[in-house]
Write an enzyme that holds these catalytic residues in place. Sequence first.
Site, PDB file in Angstrom:
ATOM      1  N   SER A   1      -1.771  85.268  62.487  1.00  0.00           N
ATOM      2  CA  SER A   1      -2.176  84.281  61.481  1.00  0.00           C
ATOM      3  C   SER A   1      -3.560  84.582  60.901  1.00  0.00           C
ATOM      4  O   SER A   1      -3.766  84.417  59.685  1.00  0.00           O
ATOM      5  CB  SER A   1      -2.133  82.879  62.076  1.00  0.00           C
ATOM      6  OG  SER A   1      -0.800  82.466  62.292  1.00  0.00           O
TER       7      SER A   1
ATOM      8  N   LYS B   1       2.740  71.882  69.272  1.00  0.00           N
ATOM      9  CA  LYS B   1       3.274  71.247  68.066  1.00  0.00           C
ATOM     10  C   LYS B   1       3.561  69.761  68.241  1.00  0.00           C
ATOM     11  O   LYS B   1       3.407  68.986  67.284  1.00  0.00           O
ATOM     12  CB  LYS B   1       4.525  71.993  67.595  1.00  0.00           C
ATOM     13  CG  LYS B   1       4.217  73.423  67.161  1.00  0.00           C
ATOM     14  CD  LYS B   1       5.455  74.178  66.720  1.00  0.00           C
ATOM     15  CE  LYS B   1       5.095  75.613  66.346  1.00  0.00           C
ATOM     16  NZ  LYS B   1       6.260  76.395  65.888  1.00  0.00           N
TER      17      LYS B   1
ATOM     18  N   GLY C   1      18.078  77.601  72.080  1.00  0.00           N
ATOM     19  CA  GLY C   1      16.795  77.105  72.549  1.00  0.00           C
ATOM     20  C   GLY C   1      16.577  75.653  72.186  1.00  0.00           C
ATOM     21  O   GLY C   1      17.285  75.091  71.339  1.00  0.00           O
TER      22      GLY C   1
END
Length: 275
Positions: free
Chosen positions: A18, A67, A127
């Site tokens: 990032s 998150k 997942g």
Amino acid sequence: MQPRRAAVCGQPIAHSLSPVLHTAGFQAAGLTDWRYTSFEVDELALPGLVDSLGPEWAGLSLTMPLKETALRLAAEASPLAVATGAANTLVRRDDGTWYADNTDVTGMVRVLRDAGAGAPTSLTVLGGGGTARAALGAAASLGVAEVAVVTRRPSARLELAPAAEALGVRLVGHAWEDAAATLTADAVISTVPKGAADHLAIEAEWRPGTVLFDAIYDPWPTPLAASAVAGGLAVISGLDLLLAQALSQFSQFTGVDPAPEAAMRAALFAAAAAR
């Protein structure tokens, strides 16, 4: 003028590309006073870090395992972040509070459409973590009514239920040992850690037209992705999603819209190839 700041937070974080993406974007957009860095931080430490950031901070990118925690720190959140129960983006507002968004969802929709899965009627998610929540959001955005979810823990499927209900998507749970049988969907999204789905490369009987998105980008290709490529399928990597989700983040942080995609893409793929 004091430099504006942004960063990516997660654990582990040293591997993150990032900073490469956003720094290239700053340079291309002429934002010479902007800086982008990274913080190694877990769920317990994130609230303290966020509280400590001064007014020069424009935003944060959040990756595993932050998150869900990030969403709880925001004064306001986008409908997608609320519905999925996860945020990968925190944007500093003028009053000092934080706005949460989930650009993983819009990024995932984009890469799936670009790969030819713009109108799937069936979709499988491998997942049950934060990226799986984004996959449910993408499924809803693409008009998929029912999603097959395959997890290693039955409880993980239960943890996805609130997000599925909020998004209007019906979950059909499958045990991990039955994963290979679910790979014939129009789109397959693998969100599991590296190595977890390697055995499926041998077991998969790919159907022509299926699109595989594997959220991993290092190492690449994964055995699962290589198997899909050998089967003639369109394959999307985690690198593709990293770029797609970062474009909206960049615009929300800086106000520059559209983000300088070409420069960000070139820097990202060059950095990945150099590893």
